[in-house]
Motif scaffolding. Sequence first.
Motif, PDB file in Angstrom:
ATOM      1  N   THR A   1      20.122 -31.301 -16.083  1.00 24.90           N
ATOM      2  CA  THR A   1      20.565 -31.546 -17.455  1.00 24.90           C
ATOM      3  C   THR A   1      21.174 -32.926 -17.580  1.00 24.90           C
ATOM      4  N   LYS A   2      21.997 -33.287 -16.621  1.00 27.22           N
ATOM      5  CA  LYS A   2      22.660 -34.587 -16.644  1.00 27.22           C
ATOM      6  C   LYS A   2      22.569 -35.253 -15.279  1.00 27.22           C
ATOM      7  N   GLY A   3      22.542 -36.588 -15.303  1.00 26.52           N
ATOM      8  CA  GLY A   3      22.580 -37.365 -14.070  1.00 26.52           C
ATOM      9  C   GLY A   3      21.231 -37.738 -13.495  1.00 26.52           C
ATOM     10  N   LYS A   4      20.130 -37.269 -14.099  1.00 25.86           N
ATOM     11  CA  LYS A   4      18.831 -37.511 -13.475  1.00 25.86           C
ATOM     12  C   LYS A   4      18.420 -38.982 -13.511  1.00 25.86           C
ATOM     13  N   SER A   5      18.751 -39.693 -14.601  1.00 26.00           N
ATOM     14  CA  SER A   5      18.383 -41.113 -14.667  1.00 26.00           C
ATOM     15  C   SER A   5      19.176 -41.927 -13.654  1.00 26.00           C
ATOM     16  N   THR A   6      20.470 -41.654 -13.556  1.00 26.31           N
ATOM     17  CA  THR A   6      21.298 -42.356 -12.568  1.00 26.31           C
ATOM     18  C   THR A   6      20.815 -42.050 -11.163  1.00 26.31           C
ATOM     19  N   THR A   7      20.549 -40.770 -10.869  1.00 20.86           N
ATOM     20  CA  THR A   7      20.111 -40.378  -9.533  1.00 20.86           C
ATOM     21  C   THR A   7      18.769 -41.011  -9.187  1.00 20.86           C
ATOM     22  N   ALA A   8      17.818 -40.965 -10.121  1.00 21.72           N
ATOM     23  CA  ALA A   8      16.499 -41.536  -9.851  1.00 21.72           C
ATOM     24  C   ALA A   8      16.562 -43.047  -9.666  1.00 21.72           C
ATOM     25  N   SER A   9      17.287 -43.729 -10.544  1.00 24.14           N
ATOM     26  CA  SER A   9      17.355 -45.194 -10.441  1.00 24.14           C
ATOM     27  C   SER A   9      18.135 -45.632  -9.209  1.00 24.14           C
ATOM     28  N   LEU A  10      19.169 -44.871  -8.832  1.00 21.49           N
ATOM     29  CA  LEU A  10      19.921 -45.199  -7.616  1.00 21.49           C
ATOM     30  C   LEU A  10      19.055 -45.006  -6.377  1.00 21.49           C
ATOM     31  N   LEU A  11      18.323 -43.898  -6.319  1.00 23.27           N
ATOM     32  CA  LEU A  11      17.430 -43.664  -5.181  1.00 23.27           C
ATOM     33  C   LEU A  11      16.406 -44.781  -5.075  1.00 23.27           C
ATOM     34  N   TYR A  12      15.797 -45.142  -6.188  1.00 23.14           N
ATOM     35  CA  TYR A  12      14.809 -46.225  -6.186  1.00 23.14           C
ATOM     36  C   TYR A  12      15.443 -47.529  -5.705  1.00 23.14           C
ATOM     37  N   HIS A  13      16.625 -47.839  -6.218  1.00 23.81           N
ATOM     38  CA  HIS A  13      17.286 -49.092  -5.847  1.00 23.81           C
ATOM     39  C   HIS A  13      17.562 -49.149  -4.346  1.00 23.81           C
ATOM     40  N   ILE A  14      18.087 -48.067  -3.779  1.00 23.11           N
ATOM     41  CA  ILE A  14      18.417 -48.071  -2.352  1.00 23.11           C
ATOM     42  C   ILE A  14      17.151 -48.188  -1.512  1.00 23.11           C
ATOM     43  N   LEU A  15      16.100 -47.474  -1.880  1.00 20.28           N
ATOM     44  CA  LEU A  15      14.840 -47.577  -1.137  1.00 20.28           C
ATOM     45  C   LEU A  15      14.275 -48.990  -1.214  1.00 20.28           C
ATOM     46  N   LYS A  16      14.323 -49.577  -2.413  1.00 19.13           N
ATOM     47  CA  LYS A  16      13.781 -50.920  -2.605  1.00 19.13           C
ATOM     48  C   LYS A  16      14.574 -51.937  -1.798  1.00 19.13           C
ATOM     49  N   GLU A  17      15.895 -51.833  -1.850  1.00 16.72           N
ATOM     50  CA  GLU A  17      16.741 -52.773  -1.110  1.00 16.72           C
ATOM     51  C   GLU A  17      16.545 -52.633   0.394  1.00 16.72           C
ATOM     52  N   ALA A  18      16.161 -51.438   0.846  1.00 18.40           N
ATOM     53  CA  ALA A  18      15.922 -51.205   2.275  1.00 18.40           C
ATOM     54  C   ALA A  18      14.506 -51.614   2.693  1.00 18.40           C
ATOM     55  N   GLY A  19      13.747 -52.174   1.766  1.00 22.49           N
ATOM     56  CA  GLY A  19      12.423 -52.689   2.095  1.00 22.49           C
ATOM     57  C   GLY A  19      11.305 -51.684   2.029  1.00 22.49           C
ATOM     58  N   ARG A  20      11.559 -50.525   1.427  1.00 25.18           N
ATOM     59  CA  ARG A  20      10.504 -49.519   1.324  1.00 25.18           C
ATOM     60  C   ARG A  20       9.587 -49.809   0.139  1.00 25.18           C
ATOM     61  N   ASP A  21       8.329 -49.427   0.274  1.00 22.20           N
ATOM     62  CA  ASP A  21       7.356 -49.535  -0.805  1.00 22.20           C
ATOM     63  C   ASP A  21       7.601 -48.363  -1.752  1.00 22.20           C
ATOM     64  N   CYS A  22       8.138 -48.637  -2.935  1.00 24.27           N
ATOM     65  CA  CYS A  22       8.492 -47.537  -3.835  1.00 24.27           C
ATOM     66  C   CYS A  22       8.344 -47.969  -5.294  1.00 24.27           C
ATOM     67  N   LEU A  23       8.208 -46.961  -6.158  1.00 27.51           N
ATOM     68  CA  LEU A  23       8.086 -47.175  -7.596  1.00 27.51           C
ATOM     69  C   LEU A  23       8.953 -46.161  -8.322  1.00 27.51           C
ATOM     70  N   LEU A  24       9.408 -46.531  -9.520  1.00 29.57           N
ATOM     71  CA  LEU A  24      10.211 -45.654 -10.364  1.00 29.57           C
ATOM     72  C   LEU A  24       9.449 -45.426 -11.659  1.00 29.57           C
ATOM     73  N   ALA A  25       9.301 -44.159 -12.069  1.00 30.73           N
ATOM     74  CA  ALA A  25       8.538 -43.857 -13.278  1.00 30.73           C
ATOM     75  C   ALA A  25       8.996 -42.525 -13.864  1.00 30.73           C
ATOM     76  N   GLY A  26       8.351 -42.144 -14.980  1.00 30.52           N
ATOM     77  CA  GLY A  26       8.629 -40.846 -15.593  1.00 30.52           C
ATOM     78  C   GLY A  26       9.512 -40.952 -16.809  1.00 30.52           C
ATOM     79  N   ASN A  27      10.405 -39.986 -16.938  1.00 31.60           N
ATOM     80  CA  ASN A  27      11.243 -39.859 -18.124  1.00 31.60           C
ATOM     81  C   ASN A  27      12.192 -41.038 -18.323  1.00 31.60           C
TER      82      ASN A  27
END
Length: 452
Positions: free
Chosen positions: A115-141
Motif C-alpha cells: 500500500t505504501k513505500g513501494k516507490s521508495t523501496t523500488a527506487s532505492l533497490l535500483y539505486h543501490i544495484l546501479k551504484e554497485a555496478g549491476r546491470d539493472c533497470l527500473l520500470a512499472g508503476n
Amino acid sequence: MLDTLKKLVSGKRVLVLGYGREGKSTLHRLLHAGGMKEVAVADKNPVEPETYGMLPVECITGPGYLDCLNRFDLVFKTPGIVLPKTPEAYSCRFLSQTELFCERYREQTVGITGTKGKSTTASLLYHILKEAGRDCLLAGNIGIPVFDMIEEITEQTIVVLELSCHQLEYMEVSPHRAALLNLHEEHLDHYGSMEKYVEAKSHIFRYQKPGDLFFCGEQCLEQGSPCQGRQIVVGDGDPDADIDLEGTRIIVKGPGGERESEFCIRKERTPLLGHHNYYDIAFVYGICRDLGITDDEFAAGLAGYQPLPHRLQFLGKKDGVKYYDDSISTIGDTTIQALRTLTDADTVLIGGMDRGIDYGDLIDYLSESEIPHIILMEETGKRIYQEILRYHPEFQRKERLVLTDHLGTAVRRAKELTRPGRSCVLSPASASYGIFRNFEERGDRFRELVFS
C-alpha cells in the motif's frame, strides 16, 4: 519479446483500452509489430493516437467507450480502468504490458508492491544495484512503461518492477523475486472491499514457483493464498522473523534461526527519514543480499540515495518555519508515521477526496498527540471533524482542530498558527483525485502556496 507480441496479435482484432502513457506505449509497440486485422483505441476522453504504416487506428471515445469490448479478440487494458463486468463475462481476452513482460522476463524481475513505500523501496533497490555496478533497470508503476525498456534488457539485466494493485489485478504470473511490504485500507472506491483489494495484491506471489523468493511484511502473512516460493518474513521488532528491524539494526537469520548478519543503519548518513523508511530499507537489504551485494556496497548506495519528492520532503524554511511535503500520504497510517518522525511538528494539514476508508486510528493518534494545530480541509477533513465531534467525546483539546475548505485556506491558517523554529507538514491521509490531477500536483501547489 517483440516476436512474441507479433505472434500474439497476428490476424486479431486488438483494442488498447485507455490512452495514457502506458496506452501510448502499447499502441506504439503494436503498430510496429504489425499483422493485426484491426486496431483501435478506447478512452473516455478525446484522443489522437499515432499511426504507423497503412493500418488505420479507430478511436472510440466518450461515456460509452467501454461498450465495444466484445468486438475485439484482445484488449490491452490500462491499469485502473474499472470494467463494468468481470473479465469472464466478456468474449475478449484481457492482457496487459506488465503480464506479457513478466512472462518473458520473470526470472530476472524483482517485483515490489504494498500500500505504501513501494516507490521508495523500488527506487532505492535500483539505486543501490546501479551504484554497485549491476546491470539493472527500473520500470512499472513508478512511471516507466515496461514496453519502453525492452531494447535495454540483456539476459543479465535485473529488472526492478514497481507493481500497483491495478497492474496485479488480472495477472496470472508472479516475478521470481517478489516483495509485499504492507497492506492498509486503500482504493476501496475501486474494489469495494478490503478483501478484494488484498486479493489483487496477492498476485505478486500467488503464481510463484518452487525456488522463487517472497519477501513478506509481518502484517501480510494471513493472505489465504498459497505461496510456492520461499517466504522470507521481514519483521519490525520480531525475533522470529527471518529479517528483523531492531531500531536501526537489520538482523538476518539463517534457516535454523541463527544470526547470519547484521547491518546498522546510520541515521547521519541516511537521507530517508523515519522508522517506516528504515523498515523499507530492511526489505531492500534482504533482496540485495540475495543478489550478492556486499554490506559496503549497500552502505555506499544508501548514503547516496536521493529520496523521491512528496514523501516527507523538506521544502525549506520561511519566516523561521520548516515546511515538509508528504503529499504521497493517502491513508491515516502514513500521516501517523509522518508525525512520529517530525517530533517538532506544530501544524499538520489533513484532508482530500473521501474514499470511505476508516480514520479511527488516526483520530485516536491525534487525540493523544501533542501537536498544537490540526488543520482539516476538503471532504475527508470535514468528515474527520464531524466524526470527532459526534463519536469521540473523549478527544483531547478539540480547540486544536481548525476546519477550512481547501488547500489555499489551510496554508494561510498554517502560516498564521505555526511557531518559528517548528515544523508544518502537509500529510493529507487522503487521495487528491477530483481536486488535483495527482498527489504530485497537490505537493507542488503546497510548495507554491508556502513560498508565495
